[in-house]
Design a protein around this motif. Structure first.
Motif, mmCIF file in Angstrom:
data_model
loop_
_atom_site.group_PDB
_atom_site.id
_atom_site.type_symbol
_atom_site.label_atom_id
_atom_site.label_comp_id
_atom_site.label_asym_id
_atom_site.label_seq_id
_atom_site.Cartn_x
_atom_site.Cartn_y
_atom_site.Cartn_z
ATOM 1 N N ARG A 1 0.803 -1.226 0.000
ATOM 2 C CA ARG A 1 0.000 0.000 0.000
ATOM 3 C C ARG A 1 0.835 1.275 0.000
ATOM 4 O O ARG A 1 0.330 2.350 -0.283
ATOM 5 N N ILE A 2 2.113 1.172 0.320
ATOM 6 C CA ILE A 2 2.969 2.365 0.396
ATOM 7 C C ILE A 2 3.511 2.688 -0.987
ATOM 8 O O ILE A 2 4.203 1.879 -1.600
ATOM 9 N N GLN A 3 3.206 3.868 -1.453
ATOM 10 C CA GLN A 3 3.586 4.286 -2.799
ATOM 11 C C GLN A 3 5.057 4.691 -2.897
ATOM 12 O O GLN A 3 5.692 4.484 -3.912
ATOM 13 N N PHE B 1 7.730 12.041 4.541
ATOM 14 C CA PHE B 1 6.448 11.846 3.875
ATOM 15 C C PHE B 1 6.209 10.367 3.614
ATOM 16 O O PHE B 1 7.145 9.600 3.428
ATOM 17 N N ILE B 2 4.934 9.997 3.594
ATOM 18 C CA ILE B 2 4.544 8.654 3.198
ATOM 19 C C ILE B 2 3.267 8.777 2.374
ATOM 20 O O ILE B 2 2.406 9.605 2.668
ATOM 21 N N SER B 3 3.191 7.990 1.321
ATOM 22 C CA SER B 3 2.002 7.926 0.474
ATOM 23 C C SER B 3 1.458 6.507 0.563
ATOM 24 O O SER B 3 2.175 5.550 0.264
ATOM 25 N N LYS C 1 -3.353 8.375 -0.367
ATOM 26 C CA LYS C 1 -3.412 9.382 0.696
ATOM 27 C C LYS C 1 -1.986 9.694 1.104
ATOM 28 O O LYS C 1 -1.187 8.786 1.337
ATOM 29 N N GLN C 2 -1.696 10.978 1.172
ATOM 30 C CA GLN C 2 -0.348 11.400 1.531
ATOM 31 C C GLN C 2 -0.349 12.010 2.925
ATOM 32 O O GLN C 2 -1.278 12.723 3.307
ATOM 33 N N TYR C 3 0.732 11.712 3.655
ATOM 34 C CA TYR C 3 0.882 12.206 5.023
ATOM 35 C C TYR C 3 2.266 12.798 5.200
ATOM 36 O O TYR C 3 3.250 12.277 4.684
ATOM 37 N N ARG C 4 2.325 13.872 5.948
ATOM 38 C CA ARG C 4 3.593 14.438 6.396
ATOM 39 C C ARG C 4 3.826 13.842 7.773
ATOM 40 O O ARG C 4 2.941 13.851 8.627
ATOM 41 N N ILE C 5 5.015 13.301 7.995
ATOM 42 C CA ILE C 5 5.329 12.662 9.272
ATOM 43 C C ILE C 5 6.240 13.599 10.061
ATOM 44 O O ILE C 5 7.349 13.917 9.637
ATOM 45 N N HIS C 6 5.734 14.045 11.189
ATOM 46 C CA HIS C 6 6.530 14.865 12.098
ATOM 47 C C HIS C 6 6.926 13.990 13.274
ATOM 48 O O HIS C 6 6.113 13.245 13.802
ATOM 49 N N SER C 7 8.176 14.096 13.683
ATOM 50 C CA SER C 7 8.612 13.284 14.812
ATOM 51 C C SER C 7 9.703 13.999 15.588
ATOM 52 O O SER C 7 10.324 14.939 15.110
ATOM 53 N N SER C 8 9.912 13.517 16.780
ATOM 54 C CA SER C 8 10.921 14.079 17.654
ATOM 55 C C SER C 8 11.572 12.955 18.438
ATOM 56 O O SER C 8 10.895 12.036 18.886
ATOM 57 N N TYR D 1 1.345 11.474 12.031
ATOM 58 C CA TYR D 1 1.062 11.424 10.604
ATOM 59 C C TYR D 1 -0.022 12.466 10.335
ATOM 60 O O TYR D 1 -1.161 12.297 10.757
ATOM 61 N N ILE D 2 0.330 13.529 9.606
ATOM 62 C CA ILE D 2 -0.586 14.620 9.316
ATOM 63 C C ILE D 2 -1.027 14.498 7.859
ATOM 64 O O ILE D 2 -0.194 14.559 6.948
ATOM 65 N N PRO D 3 -2.341 14.320 7.632
ATOM 66 C CA PRO D 3 -2.811 14.192 6.242
ATOM 67 C C PRO D 3 -2.519 15.471 5.443
ATOM 68 O O PRO D 3 -2.682 16.583 5.953
ATOM 69 N N LEU D 4 -2.083 15.304 4.211
ATOM 70 C CA LEU D 4 -1.891 16.441 3.316
ATOM 71 C C LEU D 4 -3.176 16.628 2.523
ATOM 72 O O LEU D 4 -3.791 15.661 2.087
ATOM 73 N N SER D 5 -3.573 17.861 2.328
ATOM 74 C CA SER D 5 -4.827 18.085 1.588
ATOM 75 C C SER D 5 -4.599 18.127 0.104
ATOM 76 O O SER D 5 -3.544 18.161 -0.398
#
Length: 108
Positions: free
Chosen positions: A14-16, A72-74, A83-90, A104-108
């Motif tokens: 599923r990961i593009q 990023f992950i698609s 569906k694309q997501y921006r991944i923020h981490s610390s 995982y923050i969805p990109l619009s």
């Protein structure tokens, strides 16, 4: 997440942006592992991943280390939409180096 990524074919399919995301994930996981090389749980997981995933094993052998950052992950869903997501981490939360987060923050 690392187990899903390398041991669950349905998840990987599923990961593009699989190649990029896999390399990033192993590099970040290596930075965590390198802090706790004697940890039995991490060593068991490492052995399992190397034994069951040739992709993981080849990425692990590159010895690349990376700090968590925005990535990023698609992911394709069951209907074929991506569906694309921006991944923020610390790596450190509230000054505790053993506590980290990943969103995982969805990109619009």
């Amino acid at each position: 997440m690392i187990q899903l990524l390398f041991l669950e074919k349905n998840f990987r399919d599923r990961i593009q942006n699989l190649e990029e995301f896999s390399a990033y994930s192993v590099a970040v996981w290596r930075s965590i592992y390198d802090r706790f090389p004697e940890d039995e749980i991490l060593n068991d997981l490492l052995a399992k991943l190397k034994e069951q995933s040739q992709v993981f094993k080849s990425l692990w052998e590159k010895h690349h280390i990376e700090q968590k950052k925005v990535s990023f992950i698609s992911i394709g869903d069951d209907q074929g939409q991506i569906k694309q997501y921006r991944i923020h981490s610390s790596l450190r939360v509230d000054e505790d180096e053993d506590l980290n987060w990943c969103m995982y923050i969805p990109l619009s």
